[in-house]
Design a protein around this motif. Structure first.
Motif, PDB file in Angstrom:
ATOM      1  N   MET A 206       0.819  -1.210   0.000  1.00  0.00           N
ATOM      2  CA  MET A 206       0.000   0.000   0.000  1.00  0.00           C
ATOM      3  C   MET A 206       0.854   1.261   0.000  1.00  0.00           C
ATOM      4  O   MET A 206       0.474   2.288  -0.556  1.00  0.00           O
ATOM      5  N   MET A 207       2.024   1.196   0.666  1.00  0.00           N
ATOM      6  CA  MET A 207       2.840   2.391   0.840  1.00  0.00           C
ATOM      7  C   MET A 207       3.963   2.500  -0.183  1.00  0.00           C
ATOM      8  O   MET A 207       4.635   3.519  -0.261  1.00  0.00           O
ATOM      9  N   SER A 208       4.170   1.440  -0.964  1.00  0.00           N
ATOM     10  CA  SER A 208       5.295   1.444  -1.901  1.00  0.00           C
ATOM     11  C   SER A 208       5.141   2.499  -2.997  1.00  0.00           C
ATOM     12  O   SER A 208       6.132   2.978  -3.552  1.00  0.00           O
ATOM     13  N   GLY A 209       3.906   2.854  -3.309  1.00  0.00           N
ATOM     14  CA  GLY A 209       3.690   3.836  -4.369  1.00  0.00           C
ATOM     15  C   GLY A 209       3.670   5.269  -3.898  1.00  0.00           C
ATOM     16  O   GLY A 209       3.575   6.198  -4.706  1.00  0.00           O
ATOM     17  N   ILE A 210       3.767   5.480  -2.583  1.00  0.00           N
ATOM     18  CA  ILE A 210       3.734   6.840  -2.048  1.00  0.00           C
ATOM     19  C   ILE A 210       5.091   7.506  -2.256  1.00  0.00           C
ATOM     20  O   ILE A 210       6.122   6.948  -1.908  1.00  0.00           O
ATOM     21  N   ASP A 219       9.124   1.593   2.109  1.00  0.00           N
ATOM     22  CA  ASP A 219       9.655   0.522   2.946  1.00  0.00           C
ATOM     23  C   ASP A 219       9.924   1.011   4.365  1.00  0.00           C
ATOM     24  O   ASP A 219       9.595   0.339   5.346  1.00  0.00           O
ATOM     25  N   ALA A 220      10.561   2.183   4.471  1.00  0.00           N
ATOM     26  CA  ALA A 220      10.917   2.716   5.777  1.00  0.00           C
ATOM     27  C   ALA A 220       9.673   2.999   6.613  1.00  0.00           C
ATOM     28  O   ALA A 220       9.589   2.625   7.783  1.00  0.00           O
ATOM     29  N   ALA A 221       8.684   3.676   6.017  1.00  0.00           N
ATOM     30  CA  ALA A 221       7.469   4.030   6.751  1.00  0.00           C
ATOM     31  C   ALA A 221       6.714   2.785   7.195  1.00  0.00           C
ATOM     32  O   ALA A 221       6.200   2.716   8.318  1.00  0.00           O
ATOM     33  N   ALA A 222       6.639   1.787   6.339  1.00  0.00           N
ATOM     34  CA  ALA A 222       5.968   0.539   6.701  1.00  0.00           C
ATOM     35  C   ALA A 222       6.696  -0.143   7.853  1.00  0.00           C
ATOM     36  O   ALA A 222       6.076  -0.688   8.775  1.00  0.00           O
ATOM     37  N   GLY A 223       8.025  -0.101   7.824  1.00  0.00           N
ATOM     38  CA  GLY A 223       8.814  -0.688   8.901  1.00  0.00           C
ATOM     39  C   GLY A 223       8.611   0.026  10.214  1.00  0.00           C
ATOM     40  O   GLY A 223       8.542  -0.598  11.270  1.00  0.00           O
ATOM     41  N   VAL A 224       8.507   1.342  10.178  1.00  0.00           N
ATOM     42  CA  VAL A 224       8.288   2.140  11.388  1.00  0.00           C
ATOM     43  C   VAL A 224       6.957   1.773  12.035  1.00  0.00           C
ATOM     44  O   VAL A 224       6.875   1.487  13.231  1.00  0.00           O
TER      45      VAL A 224
END
Length: 318
Positions: A206-210, A219-224
């Motif tokens: 979901m966040m890879s396209g942001i 990747d970083a935001a999803a990991g956080v």
């Protein structure tokens, strides 16, 4: 299977995954080492004015919050005090990262062979994350214990070197001394890594396209997000692990001299609740969450980046 899951699980050879995991662990550890020292100091601190002297002839808590703890360590121990225990920690993270990602990849590929009775993607991710976390934690636990003991040292050194600490623990505590609190560690890391990877795999597509995300990807935001949610749920076991790791003949020699004697995970949990209340189980949670965000972001970003560079290098040299 989601595109994000396939990306993390199937890209790269075993060698590439191991190398990328090790690089991610090393880089992440160095960046967050000061916050880790602060977290350990707060977790070992007993918040009670009626306790014996804690440190520097002070009754009760010495450290009051993350910034205050950093300032106190800098004042009395210098900037190197914020990296105490970094050598065993770097060794631990190097081995941990490699074992974790290699086990995760192997487990997910094994689960993929269950066709036509494959589990739902989130469950596959949870199982793989739990197995990877448990295996890596048990394998590297002695280094984790050494990291905690060095970080707990104040101006008075308990151990003069890494080699000396290994010899002293082996002599005075035996092999079991290297695994104090291991039950709590595995009990914490299994649900933590399971929920972390399950959440990460769900959020990443979901966040890879942001665009304009930290480090240039989602990747970083999803990991956080994944790390913060998972960390909060299992934090009491992390605190218990730290309290158990400093038990033994050197217990009264660390920066906090009033650490009680604990025996076993459940006994420690009960004693903390009885003497400090439920809140006592969450000492250091704030700095832990502050640390979790950059640590997970750097780990996942550096893992994905390292894996990509290794793949490109191998392709160029074929």
């Amino acid at each position: 299977m989601s595109a994000g899951g396939e990306h993390l699980k199937d890209e790269g050879t075993r060698r590439q995954v191991v190398l990328a995991g090790g690089i991610a662990g090393l880089f992440s550890r160095f960046c967050v080492a000061p916050l880790d020292v602060v977290k350990i100091r707060l977790q070992l601190q007993i918040h009670s004015l009626s306790d014996p002297l804690s440190h520097r002839n002070i009754n009760g808590p010495v450290y009051k919050g993350t910034l205050s703890t950093i300032q106190t360590i800098l004042k009395h121990e210098g900037i190197t005090g914020l990296w105490k225990g970094n050598i065993p920690a770097e060794l631990m993270y190097l081995c941990y990262g490699a074992i974790q990602f290699a086990t995760y990849r192997t487990t997910t590929q094994a689960l993929a062979q269950l066709d036509p009775h494959r589990l739902p993607p989130p469950i596959e991710s949870f199982i793989a994350g739990a197995v990877a976390g448990g295996t890596a934690t048990a394998s590297t636990y002695p280094l984790d214990l050494l990291r905690t003991r060095f970080a707990a040292q104040g101006t008075e050194r308990v151990y003069t070197s890494l080699l000396e600490s290994v010899r002293e623990i082996a002599r005075s505590e035996g092999r079991a001394g290297f695994f104090r609190g291991c039950t709590a560690a595995v009990g914490q890391i299994v649900p933590y890594m399971g929920f972390f990877f399950a959440t990460y795999e769900s959020l990443r597509p979901m966040m890879s396209g942001i665009q304009d995300m930290p480090f240039g990807s989602g990747d970083a935001a999803a990991g956080v997000i994944a790390s913060v949610l998972a960390k909060s749920g299992v934090f009491p076991l992390d605190l218990v692990r730290k309290r158990l790791q400093v038990q033994g003949p050197t217990r009264s020699k660390y920066v906090h001299r009033n650490i009680p004697e604990y025996r076993g995970v459940f006994n420690t949990l009960a004693m903390i609740v009885r003497t400090q209340g439920i809140r006592g189980l969450y000492r250091g949670l704030t700095v832990s969450l502050i640390k979790a965000a950059p640590a997970s972001a750097v780990t996942m970003w550096s893992y994905e980046t390292s894996l990509k560079l290794l793949r490109e290098y191998d392709v160029a040299n074929e």
